[in-house]
Motif scaffolding. Structure first.
Motif, PDB file in Angstrom:
ATOM      1  N   GLY A  58      -6.003  -8.249   3.050  1.00 42.81           N
ATOM      2  CA  GLY A  58      -3.995  -7.550   2.927  1.00 42.81           C
ATOM      3  C   GLY A  58      -3.748  -6.865   1.469  1.00 42.81           C
ATOM      4  O   GLY A  58      -4.794  -5.652   0.092  1.00 42.81           O
ATOM      5  N   ARG A  61      -3.633  -2.435  -1.311  1.00 46.81           N
ATOM      6  CA  ARG A  61      -4.476  -1.634  -0.968  1.00 46.81           C
ATOM      7  C   ARG A  61      -4.153  -1.287   0.791  1.00 46.81           C
ATOM      8  O   ARG A  61      -4.764   0.031   1.064  1.00 46.81           O
ATOM      9  CB  ARG A  61      -5.804  -2.012  -1.746  1.00 46.81           C
ATOM     10  CG  ARG A  61      -5.658  -1.673  -2.781  1.00 46.81           C
ATOM     11  CD  ARG A  61      -7.497  -1.929  -3.078  1.00 46.81           C
ATOM     12  NE  ARG A  61      -8.283  -3.309  -2.794  1.00 46.81           N
ATOM     13  CZ  ARG A  61      -9.366  -3.188  -3.150  1.00 46.81           C
ATOM     14  NH1 ARG A  61     -10.401  -2.546  -3.145  1.00 46.81           N
ATOM     15  NH2 ARG A  61      -9.775  -4.779  -2.422  1.00 46.81           N
ATOM     16  N   THR A  62      -3.432  -2.475   1.344  1.00 44.75           N
ATOM     17  CA  THR A  62      -3.903  -2.503   3.256  1.00 44.75           C
ATOM     18  C   THR A  62      -2.042  -2.494   3.084  1.00 44.75           C
ATOM     19  O   THR A  62      -1.183  -3.809   3.220  1.00 44.75           O
ATOM     20  CB  THR A  62      -4.333  -3.436   3.871  1.00 44.75           C
ATOM     21  OG1 THR A  62      -6.072  -3.193   2.826  1.00 44.75           O
ATOM     22  CG2 THR A  62      -4.532  -2.905   5.176  1.00 44.75           C
ATOM     23  N   VAL A  64       0.660  -3.720   6.186  1.00 44.95           N
ATOM     24  CA  VAL A  64       0.865  -4.585   6.492  1.00 44.95           C
ATOM     25  C   VAL A  64       2.171  -4.495   7.540  1.00 44.95           C
ATOM     26  O   VAL A  64       3.276  -4.302   7.011  1.00 44.95           O
ATOM     27  CB  VAL A  64       0.837  -6.112   5.668  1.00 44.95           C
ATOM     28  CG1 VAL A  64       1.213  -6.850   6.763  1.00 44.95           C
ATOM     29  CG2 VAL A  64      -0.262  -5.948   5.063  1.00 44.95           C
ATOM     30  N   SER A  89      -5.344  -4.601  12.545  1.00 43.97           N
ATOM     31  CA  SER A  89      -6.220  -5.278  12.559  1.00 43.97           C
ATOM     32  C   SER A  89      -5.932  -7.294  12.339  1.00 43.97           C
ATOM     33  O   SER A  89      -4.338  -6.678  11.924  1.00 43.97           O
ATOM     34  CB  SER A  89      -6.916  -5.933  11.465  1.00 43.97           C
ATOM     35  OG  SER A  89      -8.563  -6.535  11.824  1.00 43.97           O
ATOM     36  N   LEU A 113     -11.395  -5.409  11.076  1.00 38.50           N
ATOM     37  CA  LEU A 113     -10.886  -5.347   9.588  1.00 38.50           C
ATOM     38  C   LEU A 113     -10.746  -4.335   8.833  1.00 38.50           C
ATOM     39  O   LEU A 113     -11.839  -3.468   9.308  1.00 38.50           O
ATOM     40  CB  LEU A 113     -12.084  -6.301   8.707  1.00 38.50           C
ATOM     41  CG  LEU A 113     -11.178  -7.576   8.858  1.00 38.50           C
ATOM     42  CD1 LEU A 113     -11.908  -8.677   7.636  1.00 38.50           C
ATOM     43  CD2 LEU A 113      -9.843  -7.955   8.613  1.00 38.50           C
ATOM     44  N   PRO A 114      -9.976  -3.391   8.188  1.00 39.56           N
ATOM     45  CA  PRO A 114     -10.012  -2.028   7.291  1.00 39.56           C
ATOM     46  C   PRO A 114     -11.046  -2.261   6.684  1.00 39.56           C
ATOM     47  O   PRO A 114     -10.799  -3.593   5.956  1.00 39.56           O
ATOM     48  CB  PRO A 114      -8.275  -1.811   6.931  1.00 39.56           C
ATOM     49  CG  PRO A 114      -8.004  -2.838   7.515  1.00 39.56           C
ATOM     50  CD  PRO A 114      -8.975  -3.993   8.303  1.00 39.56           C
ATOM     51  N   GLU A 116     -10.980  -1.151   3.737  1.00 39.45           N
ATOM     52  CA  GLU A 116     -10.243  -1.231   2.657  1.00 39.45           C
ATOM     53  C   GLU A 116      -9.493  -2.518   2.162  1.00 39.45           C
ATOM     54  O   GLU A 116      -8.918  -2.633   0.974  1.00 39.45           O
ATOM     55  CB  GLU A 116      -8.648  -0.089   2.001  1.00 39.45           C
ATOM     56  CG  GLU A 116      -7.883   0.324   2.934  1.00 39.45           C
ATOM     57  CD  GLU A 116      -7.987   0.878   4.514  1.00 39.45           C
ATOM     58  OE1 GLU A 116      -7.887   0.874   4.722  1.00 39.45           O
ATOM     59  OE2 GLU A 116      -9.232   0.969   4.592  1.00 39.45           O
ATOM     60  N   VAL A 117      -9.533  -2.861   3.206  1.00 40.62           N
ATOM     61  CA  VAL A 117      -9.357  -4.534   2.669  1.00 40.62           C
ATOM     62  C   VAL A 117      -9.224  -5.531   1.489  1.00 40.62           C
ATOM     63  O   VAL A 117     -10.581  -5.161   0.971  1.00 40.62           O
ATOM     64  CB  VAL A 117      -9.197  -6.122   4.163  1.00 40.62           C
ATOM     65  CG1 VAL A 117     -10.788  -5.915   4.552  1.00 40.62           C
ATOM     66  CG2 VAL A 117      -8.422  -6.580   3.718  1.00 40.62           C
ATOM     67  N   LEU A 199      -3.245  -5.874   9.837  1.00 37.51           N
ATOM     68  CA  LEU A 199      -3.498  -4.844   8.793  1.00 37.51           C
ATOM     69  C   LEU A 199      -3.666  -3.927   9.631  1.00 37.51           C
ATOM     70  O   LEU A 199      -4.126  -3.869  10.117  1.00 37.51           O
ATOM     71  CB  LEU A 199      -4.455  -5.393   8.338  1.00 37.51           C
ATOM     72  CG  LEU A 199      -5.075  -7.091   8.122  1.00 37.51           C
ATOM     73  CD1 LEU A 199      -6.405  -7.882   7.407  1.00 37.51           C
ATOM     74  CD2 LEU A 199      -3.953  -6.678   7.371  1.00 37.51           C
ATOM     75  N   GLY A 201      -5.107   0.189   8.539  1.00 32.59           N
ATOM     76  CA  GLY A 201      -6.197   0.570   8.137  1.00 32.59           C
ATOM     77  C   GLY A 201      -5.700   2.775   8.053  1.00 32.59           C
ATOM     78  O   GLY A 201      -4.639   2.832   8.680  1.00 32.59           O
ATOM     79  N   LYS A 202      -6.400   3.106   7.129  1.00 30.54           N
ATOM     80  CA  LYS A 202      -6.492   4.686   7.029  1.00 30.54           C
ATOM     81  C   LYS A 202      -6.314   4.755   8.668  1.00 30.54           C
ATOM     82  O   LYS A 202      -7.910   4.602   9.456  1.00 30.54           O
ATOM     83  CB  LYS A 202      -7.016   5.080   6.325  1.00 30.54           C
ATOM     84  CG  LYS A 202      -7.480   4.704   5.288  1.00 30.54           C
ATOM     85  CD  LYS A 202      -8.195   5.324   3.268  1.00 30.54           C
ATOM     86  CE  LYS A 202      -7.754   4.866   2.695  1.00 30.54           C
ATOM     87  NZ  LYS A 202      -8.904   5.323   1.704  1.00 30.54           N
TER      88      LYS A 202
END
Length: 215
Positions: A58, A61-62, A64, A89, A113-114, A116-117, A199, A201-202
């Motif tokens: 997290g 950068r992510t 939530v 995710s 999982l993204p 960028e996590v 999470l 992601g983009k």
């Protein structure tokens, strides 16, 4: 200036007659300086450790998604959002006791999982199979093995008597974190079909409005 010099002369004259007081004063100043430096170092280390822990799966950068009123929510929301095109995710978090030591247990699904996590463990294609298939893995910082005095591959028991997957060291993790597959985390924490957060992601491509799915 003459007044300051006169005060210093008086103090020096006093300390010449009472050297023990001068020694006590110097020891006190040295101890206070050392204590202040130690406190600053501990605070800096604590802040760095907190930042690493907060960034695990997290961080800033992510994005939530969390429940508005409860600590957990149904994992059906994860299914609904994925079907609506949202790259989410699931994560389940809780506390777990092992041999008198308290740990932060994180359940994840590495396949979603993204990219960028933050500060997550590195799970390559070979490790992914070991992590997901029985008996699975419990990813821990190397310090945890020393804290529990257990070799890698051990399957410890929680305070509730539940068996964890074999321990596997990961240098990217902070010392008080245990990472397992989310299904295993739901079993260990006795929270079937529950999640703590999602999470995000983009996004790529069209999605249904988030409010229309998540409320």
């Amino acid at each position: 200036m003459s007044r300051i010099l006169w005060i210093l002369a008086v103090l020096l004259s006093h300390w010449r007659r009472h050297p023990m007081q001068l020694a006590t004063l110097l020891i006190g100043l040295i101890s206070a300086t050392a204590l202040w430096s130690g406190v600053q170092a501990l605070n800096q280390q604590a802040r760095a450790s907190y930042d690493r822990a907060a960034a695990t799966f997290g961080g800033t950068r992510t994005a939530v998604l969390v429940g508005r009123k409860a600590a957990t929510f149904s994992q059906q929301l994860f299914v609904d959002l994925r079907r609506a095109g949202w790259p989410v995710s699931p994560v389940l978090e809780g506390r777990l006791q092992i041999d008198g030591h308290s740990f932060r247990l994180l359940g994840i699904e590495p396949l979603t999982l993204p990219a960028e996590v933050g500060n997550g463990p590195v799970i390559d294609s070979a490790g992914l199979q070991s992590f997901l298939t029985p008996p699975g893995q419990t990813l821990v910082a190397p310090e945890v093995l020393g804290e529990l005095d257990l070799p890698q591959g051990t399957t410890p028991l929680s305070s509730s008597g539940a068996s964890l997957p074999p321990l596997h060291a990961q240098a990217q993790l902070v010392p008080d974190v245990l990472v397992v597959d989310i299904g295993m985390a739901q079993r260990l924490l006795n929270r079937p079909d529950q999640l703590s957060r999602l999470l995000v992601g983009k996004t790529k491509g069209p999605q249904a409005p988030l409010e229309s799915v998540a409320g």
